[in-house]
Scaffold this motif. Structure first.
Motif, short mmCIF file in Angstrom:
data_model
loop_
_atom_site.label_atom_id
_atom_site.label_comp_id
_atom_site.label_asym_id
_atom_site.label_seq_id
_atom_site.Cartn_x
_atom_site.Cartn_y
_atom_site.Cartn_z
N ILE A 128 0.83 -1.21 0.00
CA ILE A 128 0.00 0.00 0.00
C ILE A 128 0.86 1.26 0.00
CG2 ILE A 128 -1.83 -1.24 1.23
CD1 ILE A 128 -1.11 0.48 3.71
N ALA A 129 0.27 2.32 -0.50
CA ALA A 129 0.95 3.62 -0.55
C ALA A 129 0.06 4.67 0.10
CB ALA A 129 1.25 4.01 -1.99
N ILE A 130 0.54 5.25 1.19
CA ILE A 130 -0.16 6.37 1.82
C ILE A 130 0.21 7.63 1.05
CG2 ILE A 130 -0.46 7.71 3.94
CD1 ILE A 130 0.34 5.24 5.52
N ALA A 131 -0.79 8.33 0.59
CA ALA A 131 -0.50 9.49 -0.26
C ALA A 131 -1.18 10.77 0.20
CB ALA A 131 -0.93 9.18 -1.69
N LYS A 132 -2.11 10.69 1.10
CA LYS A 132 -2.85 11.87 1.56
C LYS A 132 -2.81 11.95 3.07
CE LYS A 132 -6.27 11.91 -2.20
NZ LYS A 132 -7.72 11.89 -2.50
N PRO A 133 -2.25 12.99 3.68
CA PRO A 133 -1.46 14.08 3.09
C PRO A 133 0.03 13.78 3.12
CG PRO A 133 -1.89 14.58 5.37
CD PRO A 133 -2.50 13.22 5.11
N VAL A 134 0.39 12.50 3.38
CA VAL A 134 1.79 12.13 3.53
C VAL A 134 2.19 11.20 2.38
CG1 VAL A 134 1.77 12.40 6.03
CG2 VAL A 134 1.11 10.22 5.03
N ASP A 135 3.42 10.76 2.43
CA ASP A 135 3.94 9.87 1.39
C ASP A 135 4.69 8.75 2.10
OD1 ASP A 135 5.11 8.62 -0.74
OD2 ASP A 135 6.37 10.31 -1.35
N HIS A 136 4.09 7.56 2.12
CA HIS A 136 4.75 6.43 2.76
C HIS A 136 4.21 5.13 2.19
CE1 HIS A 136 7.05 4.21 5.60
NE2 HIS A 136 6.00 3.70 6.22
N CYS A 137 5.05 4.11 2.16
CA CYS A 137 4.67 2.79 1.65
C CYS A 137 5.00 1.71 2.67
CB CYS A 137 5.41 2.49 0.35
SG CYS A 137 5.11 3.67 -0.98
N LEU A 138 4.16 0.70 2.74
CA LEU A 138 4.36 -0.42 3.65
C LEU A 138 3.58 -1.61 3.17
CD1 LEU A 138 1.88 -0.37 6.48
CD2 LEU A 138 2.31 1.83 5.38
N VAL A 139 3.71 -2.73 3.88
CA VAL A 139 3.04 -3.97 3.50
C VAL A 139 2.11 -4.41 4.62
CG1 VAL A 139 3.37 -6.39 2.83
CG2 VAL A 139 5.01 -4.65 2.08
N LEU A 140 0.94 -4.88 4.25
CA LEU A 140 -0.02 -5.44 5.19
C LEU A 140 -0.24 -6.91 4.86
CD1 LEU A 140 -2.77 -2.66 5.24
CD2 LEU A 140 -0.96 -3.00 6.92
N VAL A 141 -0.33 -7.73 5.89
CA VAL A 141 -0.66 -9.15 5.73
C VAL A 141 -1.86 -9.44 6.62
CG1 VAL A 141 0.14 -11.53 6.01
CG2 VAL A 141 1.75 -9.75 5.27
N GLY A 142 -2.87 -10.07 6.06
CA GLY A 142 -4.05 -10.41 6.85
C GLY A 142 -4.87 -11.46 6.16
N THR A 143 -6.11 -11.62 6.60
CA THR A 143 -6.99 -12.61 6.02
C THR A 143 -8.07 -11.93 5.18
OG1 THR A 143 -8.33 -12.61 8.04
CG2 THR A 143 -6.60 -14.27 7.87
N GLN A 144 -8.55 -12.68 4.19
CA GLN A 144 -9.59 -12.16 3.31
C GLN A 144 -10.91 -12.07 4.07
OE1 GLN A 144 -9.64 -10.83 0.52
NE2 GLN A 144 -11.47 -11.32 -0.66
N PRO A 145 -11.54 -10.90 4.11
CA PRO A 145 -12.81 -10.76 4.82
C PRO A 145 -13.93 -11.54 4.14
CG PRO A 145 -11.80 -8.63 4.37
CD PRO A 145 -11.07 -9.64 3.54
N ALA A 146 -15.00 -11.75 4.87
CA ALA A 146 -16.18 -12.39 4.30
C ALA A 146 -16.75 -11.52 3.18
CB ALA A 146 -17.23 -12.60 5.38
N MET A 147 -17.32 -12.14 2.20
CA MET A 147 -17.92 -11.39 1.09
C MET A 147 -19.00 -10.45 1.60
SD MET A 147 -18.21 -14.17 -2.01
CE MET A 147 -18.86 -12.90 -3.09
N ARG A 148 -19.08 -9.31 0.96
CA ARG A 148 -20.06 -8.27 1.26
C ARG A 148 -19.89 -7.66 2.66
NH1 ARG A 148 -22.78 -12.02 -1.78
NH2 ARG A 148 -23.49 -13.14 0.05
N SER A 149 -18.73 -7.88 3.26
CA SER A 149 -18.47 -7.27 4.57
C SER A 149 -18.09 -5.80 4.43
CB SER A 149 -17.36 -8.01 5.30
OG SER A 149 -16.10 -7.78 4.69
N GLY A 150 -17.62 -5.42 3.25
CA GLY A 150 -17.17 -4.06 3.03
C GLY A 150 -15.73 -3.82 3.43
N LYS A 151 -15.09 -4.82 4.04
CA LYS A 151 -13.70 -4.67 4.47
C LYS A 151 -12.75 -5.13 3.38
CE LYS A 151 -14.57 -5.25 9.44
NZ LYS A 151 -14.21 -5.98 10.66
N ILE A 152 -11.52 -4.63 3.46
CA ILE A 152 -10.51 -5.08 2.52
C ILE A 152 -9.55 -6.07 3.16
CG2 ILE A 152 -10.60 -3.00 1.11
CD1 ILE A 152 -8.04 -2.07 2.52
#
Length: 243
Positions: A128-152
């Motif tokens: 991921i890239a944080i662009a508003k209002p800063v500039d930073h990049c990092l990595v996230l590791v997690g689990t896939q949310p349930a469908m239609r949960s609205g989460k990423i």
């Protein structure tokens, strides 16, 4: 999910990815430096290699290295392979947060099957890239949310080689602020096109993880690497999007 087991087995692997990345980008970042070189005088005797790294010559060399690699316009995978090959041939590289995140992302993508096996989870890895209002990049590791949960992403863990932080997402804002304070106290400053800033005194730097908005650059899901074209912005502290 057994959250304790999940974190106990994955956080060391994320630390492994972070250390791998920092070893392949061993000349550190071009956008972190000591403007007052008196702050590193004590390193002449105790750690001459580190002294040379942070000298004026070292600052210039890191900038040249970052610029040269960016001029190649490599994909994340190509950059990952290049810095590995360079490492094997004794050639050093430098990288800012973007390069650090891309190398760590590819390392974790390459080991995704092992990570899923030991965590007993279907994992999702995001660069991921944080662009508003800063500039930073990092990595996230997690689990896939349930469908239609609205989460990423759920059960999110952070791998941030540039800041040398590996932790659960819930700990990240505090870990980040502590690291910015540490750098500030040491006299380490940040560099951006508009000039120089103090990592802690500068509000946007200090609060980057809390106020920043990010988009997903690329992801690994079900073992497949995908570039993301959607430029939708998310917040790291929005529990409706990421936990």
């Amino acid at each position: 999910m057994n959250t304790k087991h999940y974190q106990n087995v994955l956080l060391p692997k994320l630390t492994e990815a972070m250390l791998y990345t920092r070893s392949r980008l061993s000349m550190k970042s071009a956008n972190k430096f000591y403007p007052d070189k008196r702050m590193i005088d004590g390193l002449i005797e105790t750690d001459p290699q580190k002294y040379r790294l942070h000298s004026l010559g070292g600052d210039r060399l890191r900038s040249e290295m970052v610029r040269a690699n960016r001029n190649l316009n490599l994909s994340s995978h190509q950059l990952y392979r290049k810095v590995e090959e360079d490492y094997r041939h004794g050639k050093k590289n430098a990288g800012n947060c973007g390069e650090n995140a891309r190398v760590a992302f590819c390392y974790l993508a390459e080991h995704i099957r092992e990570l899923e096996r030991i965590s007993h989870s279907n994992l999702k890895v995001l660069n991921i890239a944080i662009a508003k209002p800063v500039d930073h990049c990092l990595v996230l590791v997690g689990t896939q949310p349930a469908m239609r949960s609205g989460k990423i992403l759920e059960n999110a863990l952070v791998c941030d080689p540039w800041a040398k932080i590996v932790c659960p997402l819930s700990h990240y804002p505090l870990e980040w602020k502590m690291k910015m304070n540490k750098w500030s106290n040491r006299g380490l400053k940040g560099k951006y096109p508009g000039g120089v800033y103090d990592h802690f005194d500068n509000y946007e730097s200090r609060e980057a993880i809390r106020i920043g908005k990010f988009h997903i650059y690329e992801q690994v899901l079900y073992g497949n690497l995908q570039r993301i074209q959607d430029n939708k912005y998310y917040s790291l502290i929005d529990k409706n999007a990421i936990t």
